[in-house]
Enzyme design. Structure first.
Site, mmCIF file in Angstrom:
data_model
loop_
_atom_site.group_PDB
_atom_site.id
_atom_site.type_symbol
_atom_site.label_atom_id
_atom_site.label_comp_id
_atom_site.label_asym_id
_atom_site.label_seq_id
_atom_site.Cartn_x
_atom_site.Cartn_y
_atom_site.Cartn_z
ATOM 1 N N ASP A 81 3.263 -43.057 3.477
ATOM 2 C CA ASP A 81 4.607 -42.487 3.525
ATOM 3 C C ASP A 81 5.510 -43.072 2.445
ATOM 4 O OD1 ASP A 81 3.685 -41.109 5.687
ATOM 5 O OD2 ASP A 81 5.426 -41.520 6.938
ATOM 6 N N CYS A 122 -1.073 -47.361 9.499
ATOM 7 C CA CYS A 122 -0.013 -46.535 8.904
ATOM 8 C C CYS A 122 0.462 -45.387 9.791
ATOM 9 C CB CYS A 122 -0.394 -46.082 7.510
ATOM 10 S SG CYS A 122 -0.613 -47.510 6.391
ATOM 11 N N ASP A 123 1.509 -44.737 9.284
ATOM 12 C CA ASP A 123 2.427 -43.973 10.116
ATOM 13 C C ASP A 123 1.821 -42.806 10.889
ATOM 14 O OD1 ASP A 123 3.672 -45.390 7.939
ATOM 15 O OD2 ASP A 123 5.557 -44.511 8.556
ATOM 16 N N CYS A 194 3.359 -52.069 5.813
ATOM 17 C CA CYS A 194 4.598 -52.708 5.348
ATOM 18 C C CYS A 194 5.154 -53.685 6.389
ATOM 19 C CB CYS A 194 5.627 -51.650 4.998
ATOM 20 S SG CYS A 194 5.052 -50.504 3.713
ATOM 21 N N GLU A 442 10.777 -37.667 6.036
ATOM 22 C CA GLU A 442 11.595 -38.839 6.333
ATOM 23 C C GLU A 442 12.695 -38.999 5.292
ATOM 24 O OE1 GLU A 442 8.332 -41.604 8.663
ATOM 25 O OE2 GLU A 442 8.846 -42.092 6.590
ATOM 26 N N SER A 467 12.425 -42.955 8.275
ATOM 27 C CA SER A 467 11.410 -43.995 8.202
ATOM 28 C C SER A 467 11.756 -45.098 9.195
ATOM 29 C CB SER A 467 11.373 -44.578 6.785
ATOM 30 O OG SER A 467 10.733 -45.821 6.770
#
Length: 550
Positions: A81, A122-123, A194, A442, A467
């Site tokens: 993302d 991850c997202d 992240c 996002e 986000s």
């Protein structure tokens, strides 16, 4: 064990051709008679959270073999993302969740796996694999890949949000482009998701809170040896789950979903968890009400001040005790559920020997008295909207201001960087919902730019998403969306909008008659679409139900 699903492809003389193909893989006779375990791995070399997953996959394979299973590994796609942010690529992110769920389902049913290990970070990848597990309902366990270590520059810890906010500082003249380059070079030191409690790490926490991964998995950093040990244990454990026929729908229940929300509230996680938990509930066949988030927010205090709203990284959460320690701190609120580990939630909470209470506070001295997320309703969002209330400064919990309306993120971003926004304004970005975007992109670029430029009294409302790195008075997931004729489609520049987190409302302060007048002759903004996005826009459902495909 009893008859296996994989017998459909390997048992009896009629399956000799099938077995012949399987033998061509190097499978010997003993392996042929063991449970066939699929490994869905999202390893690739473009997403920082995924670059190390090949190593974890090998360790999972070793664990499956040691447990008496026969492993078969395959890949899914994975979109970063952060790399997709701020341009047309972000429209493809949420649709990738459905692609991942479909891909895992296809592989499970086509090859008749007896169990599945999902290796993901991850997202959209973590929720996509959880959706597949709930949909297919064969024994499943998730190994989330772990978080990135914090960056460091001149003795200060850094995360990706610092770089996004640096863009606003350059635009505002408080940072040079050379300083921004120095920042971007130092912020992201290696593999992993992240560093803060953004969507990727929040979903890892939700996976553990649901009971679908082993204790301690969510917060263990990607580069720690503990993550490799967890991979081996995960591989061994899936064979036990197959033998005992413990299924995802035994684990993903109304009670475990409530536990996930409780942990989410305690940590102040990403607003995207609302979207993903609703989708997981849908795929697992669990009736679930969006208003559960508000009911639990009122009960669960926000006890960890995590990045981006606070100082603590996921590495700090790990050293403080991780999700088991969060269970312990809010144990009186948690419902006792079984998990894929074989231990129930109370046993996991009671086994915690140390909690760093400077990171995971006792509920008697929280960061905020109420949970970190909130569902808002009102005349602007009749079907609901989401805000990370734990990341909103106190003076913006109640605010009324004039609307600044933009039909898309790009137009809003140009206005923000040009300093055309005034303190007190409420930015409205519409036609960025599931259908209208499409893909519900996002908005980290505009929200970070506002922070970087020094705005403190500007709110942002969108039918798109934010986000997990977003902080401040930012309201997303507005439903119904503009493309579906929701009230957000009829806001005009200068209309007064009222936000009140104390009453959990967001209202457009014009009469119902005026809204009806504005509807006359209205046609939704439509973008020219082909391929994946065209199919997605035609089939996707509303955000308040998880934006799953019909």
């Amino acid at each position: 064990m009893s008859i296996m699903r994989s017998d459909d492809v390997k048992a009896g003389y009629a399956r000799a051709p099938n077995r012949s193909l399987i033998r061509s893989l190097g499978i010997d006779e003993s392996e042929m008679h063991q449970p066939f375990i699929g490994i869905a791995n999202s390893w690739n070399t473009i997403v920082p959270g995924h670059t190390h997953l090949r190593v974890l996959g090998e360790r999972v394979r070793e664990g499956i073999t040691a447990g008496g299973g026969t492993p078969f590994e395959f890949n899914t796609i994975g979109i970063c993302d952060g790399i997709a942010m701020g341009h047309e690529g972000m429209r493809y992110s949420l649709p990738s969740r459905e692609n991942i769920a479909d891909s895992v389902e296809l592989m499970i049913h086509a090859h008749k796996f007896d169990g599945i290990v999902c290796i993901c970070t991850c997202d959209k990848i973590v929720p996509g694999m959880l959706m597949a597990a709930g949909r297919c309902n064969i024994p499943a366990i998730v190994l989330t890949g772990g978080n990135m270590l914090p960056g460091n520059l001149h003795g200060c810890e850094l995360s990706l949000t610092d770089v996004f906010e640096g863009v606003g500082k350059v635009a505002g003249g408080t940072m040079t482009e050379e300083e921004l380059t120095e920042l971007e070079t130092a912020a992201m030191p290696g593999c992993g998701s992240c560093q803060g409690l953004y969507t990727a790490n929040t979903m890892a926490c939700m996976t553990e809170a649901l009971g679908m991964s082993l204790p301690g998995c969510a917060a263990t950093p990607a580069v720690y040896a503990d993550k490799i040990r967890l991979a081996y244990k995960t591989g061994k454990r899936i064979v036990d789950l197959v033998r005992k026929q413990i299924l995802p729908r035994d684990i993903i229940t109304p009670a475990s979903l409530r536990n996930a929300i409780r942990v989410d509230m305690a940590l102040g996680g990403s607003t995207n968890t609302v979207l993903h938990l609703m989708a997981i509930a849908t795929e697992a066949g669990v009736p679930f009400d969006l208003q559960e988030f508000n009911r639990l927010s009122e009960q669960i205090p926000h006890i960890a001040s995590m990045m981006p709203a606070g100082p603590h990284s996921m590495q700090a959460l790990h050293h403080a005790g991780g999700i088991p320690a969060v269970f312990r701190q809010i144990r009186s609120h948690i419902e006792n559920c079984q998990t894929v580990s074989g231990m129930d939630i109370y046993t996991i909470a009671d086994s915690v020997k140390y909690v760093d209470e400077s990171v995971i506070r006792p509920e008697q001295s929280p960061v905020h008295q109420s949970g970190g997320l909130m569902i808002l309703t009102g005349s602007l969002a009749p079907d609901g909207a989401v805000i990370k209330s734990g990341a909103v400064q106190d003076e913006m919990w109640k605010h009324t201001g004039p609307a600044r309306v933009f039909d898309g993120e790009d137009l809003a971003m140009k206005a923000i960087l040009a300093r055309e926004i005034k303190e007190g304004d409420i930015i409205v970005i519409r036609y960025e919902g599931p259908k209208g975007g499409p893909g519900m992109p996002e908005m980290l670029s505009p929200t970070s730019a506002l922070v970087g430029l020094g705005y403190s009294r500007v709110a942002l409302i969108t039918d798109g998403r934010f986000s997990g790195g977003t902080r401040g008075p930012c309201i997303g997931h507005v439903a119904p969306e503009a493309a579906a004729g929701g009230p957000i489609a009829f806001v005009k520049d200068g209309d007064q909008i009222s936000i009140d987190l104390f009453t959990k409302t967001v209202n457009l302060n014009i009469s119902a008659d005026e809204i009806e007048n504005r509807k006359k002759g209205w046609k939704p903004l439509k973008r020219p679409l082909t391929g994946v996005l065209a199919r997605y826009a035609a089939a996707v459902g509303p955000a308040d139900l998880g934006a799953v495909l019909h």
